[in-house]
Design a protein around this motif. Structure first.
Motif, mmCIF file in Angstrom:
data_model
loop_
_atom_site.group_PDB
_atom_site.id
_atom_site.type_symbol
_atom_site.label_atom_id
_atom_site.label_comp_id
_atom_site.label_asym_id
_atom_site.label_seq_id
_atom_site.Cartn_x
_atom_site.Cartn_y
_atom_site.Cartn_z
ATOM 1 N N MET A 174 39.823 -15.753 -37.238
ATOM 2 C CA MET A 174 39.463 -15.959 -35.845
ATOM 3 C C MET A 174 40.678 -15.769 -34.948
ATOM 4 O O MET A 174 41.735 -16.342 -35.190
ATOM 5 C CB MET A 174 38.891 -17.369 -35.678
ATOM 6 C CG MET A 174 38.308 -17.596 -34.306
ATOM 7 S SD MET A 174 37.570 -19.224 -34.202
ATOM 8 C CE MET A 174 36.241 -19.072 -35.383
ATOM 9 N N ASN A 175 40.514 -14.961 -33.933
ATOM 10 C CA ASN A 175 41.567 -14.788 -32.922
ATOM 11 C C ASN A 175 41.048 -15.425 -31.651
ATOM 12 O O ASN A 175 40.229 -14.854 -30.956
ATOM 13 C CB ASN A 175 41.854 -13.298 -32.713
ATOM 14 C CG ASN A 175 42.901 -13.088 -31.632
ATOM 15 O OD1 ASN A 175 43.658 -14.000 -31.316
ATOM 16 N ND2 ASN A 175 42.927 -11.891 -31.068
ATOM 17 N N GLY A 176 41.506 -16.656 -31.407
ATOM 18 C CA GLY A 176 41.032 -17.372 -30.232
ATOM 19 C C GLY A 176 40.624 -18.778 -30.637
ATOM 20 O O GLY A 176 40.907 -19.238 -31.743
ATOM 21 N N CYS A 195 36.595 -11.979 -34.356
ATOM 22 C CA CYS A 195 36.830 -12.108 -35.794
ATOM 23 C C CYS A 195 37.466 -10.813 -36.271
ATOM 24 O O CYS A 195 36.876 -9.736 -36.131
ATOM 25 C CB CYS A 195 35.515 -12.371 -36.531
ATOM 26 S SG CYS A 195 34.823 -13.974 -36.114
ATOM 27 N N ILE A 196 38.685 -10.939 -36.759
ATOM 28 C CA ILE A 196 39.432 -9.736 -37.109
ATOM 29 C C ILE A 196 39.885 -9.800 -38.559
ATOM 30 O O ILE A 196 39.888 -10.877 -39.165
ATOM 31 C CB ILE A 196 40.652 -9.546 -36.187
ATOM 32 C CG1 ILE A 196 41.544 -10.786 -36.265
ATOM 33 C CG2 ILE A 196 40.210 -9.305 -34.747
ATOM 34 C CD1 ILE A 196 42.813 -10.659 -35.449
ATOM 35 N N VAL A 197 40.253 -8.661 -39.089
ATOM 36 C CA VAL A 197 40.793 -8.611 -40.442
ATOM 37 C C VAL A 197 42.310 -8.638 -40.322
ATOM 38 O O VAL A 197 42.895 -7.822 -39.628
ATOM 39 C CB VAL A 197 40.351 -7.322 -41.167
ATOM 40 C CG1 VAL A 197 41.002 -7.232 -42.534
ATOM 41 C CG2 VAL A 197 38.841 -7.287 -41.271
ATOM 42 N N GLU A 243 51.168 -12.775 -39.556
ATOM 43 C CA GLU A 243 50.577 -13.166 -38.277
ATOM 44 C C GLU A 243 49.252 -12.435 -38.027
ATOM 45 O O GLU A 243 48.879 -11.515 -38.763
ATOM 46 C CB GLU A 243 51.562 -12.871 -37.151
ATOM 47 C CG GLU A 243 52.741 -13.840 -37.104
ATOM 48 C CD GLU A 243 52.334 -15.280 -36.810
ATOM 49 O OE1 GLU A 243 51.278 -15.489 -36.168
ATOM 50 O OE2 GLU A 243 53.050 -16.203 -37.234
ATOM 51 N N LEU A 244 48.535 -12.845 -36.959
ATOM 52 C CA LEU A 244 47.226 -12.288 -36.604
ATOM 53 C C LEU A 244 47.253 -10.766 -36.467
ATOM 54 O O LEU A 244 46.292 -10.080 -36.784
ATOM 55 C CB LEU A 244 46.763 -12.876 -35.265
ATOM 56 C CG LEU A 244 46.060 -14.224 -35.322
ATOM 57 C CD1 LEU A 244 45.755 -14.680 -33.907
ATOM 58 C CD2 LEU A 244 44.788 -14.132 -36.140
ATOM 59 N N ASN A 245 48.386 -10.252 -35.989
ATOM 60 C CA ASN A 245 48.478 -8.819 -35.773
ATOM 61 C C ASN A 245 48.846 -8.061 -37.054
ATOM 62 O O ASN A 245 49.240 -6.914 -37.010
ATOM 63 C CB ASN A 245 49.490 -8.515 -34.668
ATOM 64 C CG ASN A 245 50.875 -9.055 -34.999
ATOM 65 O OD1 ASN A 245 51.075 -9.677 -36.049
ATOM 66 N ND2 ASN A 245 51.818 -8.826 -34.120
ATOM 67 N N SER A 246 48.721 -8.771 -38.200
ATOM 68 C CA SER A 246 49.000 -8.185 -39.511
ATOM 69 C C SER A 246 50.458 -7.767 -39.659
ATOM 70 O O SER A 246 50.784 -6.863 -40.425
ATOM 71 C CB SER A 246 48.088 -6.977 -39.789
ATOM 72 O OG SER A 246 46.749 -7.398 -39.819
HETATM 73 C C1 LIG Z 1 43.789 -11.714 -30.078
HETATM 74 O O1 LIG Z 1 43.245 -11.979 -28.838
HETATM 75 C C2 LIG Z 1 44.076 -11.754 -27.736
HETATM 76 C C3 LIG Z 1 43.384 -12.209 -26.480
HETATM 77 O O2 LIG Z 1 42.134 -11.695 -26.413
HETATM 78 C C4 LIG Z 1 44.453 -10.286 -27.685
HETATM 79 O O3 LIG Z 1 45.339 -10.063 -26.656
HETATM 80 C C5 LIG Z 1 45.117 -9.918 -29.002
HETATM 81 O O4 LIG Z 1 45.408 -8.540 -29.022
HETATM 82 C C6 LIG Z 1 44.232 -10.257 -30.149
HETATM 83 N N1 LIG Z 1 44.977 -10.035 -31.388
HETATM 84 C C7 LIG Z 1 44.547 -9.241 -32.365
HETATM 85 C C8 LIG Z 1 45.454 -9.104 -33.518
HETATM 86 O O5 LIG Z 1 43.491 -8.713 -32.325
#
Ligand SMILES: *[C@@H]1O[C@H](CO)[C@@H](O)[C@H](O)[C@H]1NC(C)=O
Length: 493
Positions: A174-176, A195-197, A243-246
């Motif tokens: 989850m991103n957020g 929801c991201i991978v 991290e979320l951005n892989s």
């Molecule tokens: C997560 O969400 C934020 C805000 O919407 C966005 O700027 C960011 O790019 C997202 N990150 C990824 C890895 O998708």
């Protein structure tokens, strides 16, 4: 009510004239005239005032000019009041005031949303702005469906402050925010997540390796601790998080080769060929400068820990040992430590004599040069006195102060001192005696010998004188006075 001036002229007044004119009249507050006023206000002229827009008139609006004087102004103009605008359920009316020009703002209570106009102004004919608004209870539409996720509860409409919870499907991150609530503006806040991978790549660091932590696949929040292979130092953070951005955060480190510092040994030089940077296993060889000697190991190797091994040597000044010569003393002024080129001068103690060089110099090799001398005891020679015997007990070698006592053999008499002492100079003191034949015998022999010589001499002289032998001529001239002198000596002997 329209704004109008009504100026009435009395035909009667004009006819009768003579009476005085009035000046321009002055009205009360918030009132005025409509048209341009005439040049003159003759007796009997009537002027009508009117209230300004938004003001309510009270009293007579007209005044009359009588003999140059205006009748008093009875008209008063008061601001119009709009009064209450009414009530709004679940809302508040915020009045600036209720009179002409004042404003009114309507707000809804929390959890209610306004439908209609919210701002009103008090006009000349009442509140301007239309009907009062309505405050309706807030309701949110269902949030949009999540891709690769869902939320609960699912409804058509949500009340104010109602909360939905989001979830992502397996393998999605989850991103957020996972929670969102129906806010006062009728929307869910914060905005729904995505929801991201998340998958981080193998942390690839040149000359580095995985040490501990998560194993692949690396998902969100996986953490690994890295290390550099021996001989390399890490530059950056050892522990990394997916991290979320892989991507790894704070960012992969680098492994830099370990270097040893440029080593410095005082009073030493490095051999040619060794130059910084000094990597692991590189070597440096030191030589002490002239006059210095090394303690430690000449050749140093840069170790994996960035330190020189086995450890830098030192160069200390070459020192000569405190020299010791038996039976000798050092001259004043020379004291340890004896550095290169320092000198020591020896003197043998009394009764000793030196073999070698008095003054010694400390050499670069730490040795005294040309080599320490020795001090040997002074010896006197074995003394020999003719016709004399040494008394028993005294035997060579004769050191200083040793004594020898002589006795002349029978028939001889000593002249000088019997007992001789070996002196510091290696000489017998006070000086060897002599042994001469006793006086009686000595006279007879001497006399006989003397006579023989005398006769011989006389014969020779006479021979030369009378015979004139050429060979004797020289002799004659020179030796003539010698005869009587020689005779005298021999007789006395
Ligand atoms: C997560 O969400 C934020 C805000 O919407 C966005 O700027 C960011 O790019 C997202 N990150 C990824 C890895 O998708």
């Amino acid at each position: 009510m329209d704004v109008t001036y009504v100026l009435l002229l009395s035909s009667l007044g004009l006819a009768q004239v003579i009476a005085q004119d009035c000046r321009v009249p002055v009205g009360g507050n918030n009132m005025g005239f409509k048209d341009d006023l005439p040049q003159t206000f003759p007796n009997g002229t009537k002027v009508i005032f009117e209230c300004n827009v938004g003001y309510m008139p009270a009293g007579s609006p007209s005044i009359t000019c009588t003999n140059g004087t205006w009748s008093p102004v009875k008209l008063t103009c008061e601001r119009k009041s709009c009064g209450s605008a009414g009530e709004v359920e679940n809302g508040d009316l915020n009045y600036e005031g209720t009179e002409f020009g004042d404003k009114l703002v309507v707000t809804c209570k929390t959890g209610y949303i306004m439908v209609g106009n919210s701002q009103f102004t008090c006009g000349k004919d009442g509140w301007l702005g239309g009907r009062l608004p309505v405050c309706e209870a807030v309701a949110c539409d269902a949030p949009p469906m999540l891709t690769n996720g869902d939320f609960s509860p699912v409804r058509d409409s949500y009340n104010y402050l109602e909360v939905v919870q989001y979830k992502c499907q397996k393998d999605y991150t989850m991103n957020g925010s996972s929670l969102s609530s129906c806010s006062k503006d009728g929307k869910f806040q914060p905005a729904p997540p995505t929801c991201i991978v998340v998958q981080c790549k193998d942390p690839d660091v040149t000359n580095g390796e995985w040490m501990s932590g998560s194993r692949p696949p690396y998902k969100y929040k996986s953490a690994v601790t890295l290390q550099c292979i021996p001989g390399y130092n890490m530059n950056g953070a050892q522990t990394q998080r997916c991290e979320l951005n892989s991507q790894w955060a704070p960012g992969l480190p680098t492994c830099e080769p370990v270097l040893c510092e440029d080593p410095d040994v005082k009073n030493a030089a490095k051999e040619e060929g060794s130059k910084p940077p000094y990597k692991v296993k590189s070597t440096v060889t030191f030589s002490c400068v002239s006059g210095y000697t090394m303690t430690g190991t000449r050749t140093q190797t840069c170790g994996l820990n960035g330190q020189w091994a086995p450890g830098l040597p030192t160069c200390a000044p070459v020192l000569c040992e405190d020299p010791d010569v038996k039976n000798a003393a050092k001259e004043e002024g020379s004291k340890p430590p004896y550095k290169v080129k320092s000198t020591v001068t020896f003197s043998c103690v009394s009764g000793y004599t030196m073999t070698g060089t008095r003054t010694q110099t400390c050499g670069l090799n730490g040795q005294w040069a040309p080599g320490l001398p020795t001090c040997e005891p002074v010896l006197c020679e074995d003394p020999d006195v003719k016709n004399a015997a040494k008394e028993e007990g005294s035997k060579p070698p004769y050191k200083v102060k040793s004594t020898v006592t002589f006795s002349c053999v029978s028939g001889y008499t000593m002249t000088g001192t019997r007992t001789q002492t070996c002196g510091l100079n290696g000489q017998w003191a006070p000086g060897l005696p002599t042994c001469a034949q006793n006086k009686g015998n000595g006279m007879a022999i001497g006399l006989g010998l003397g006579l023989t010589v005398l006769i011989g001499s006389v014969l020779t002289v006479l021979g030369c004188y009378f015979c004139g032998v050429p060979a004797c001529i020289k002799e004659k001239k020179r030796k003539r006075p010698v005869g009587p002198a020689l005779l005298a000596v021999k007789i006395s002997g």
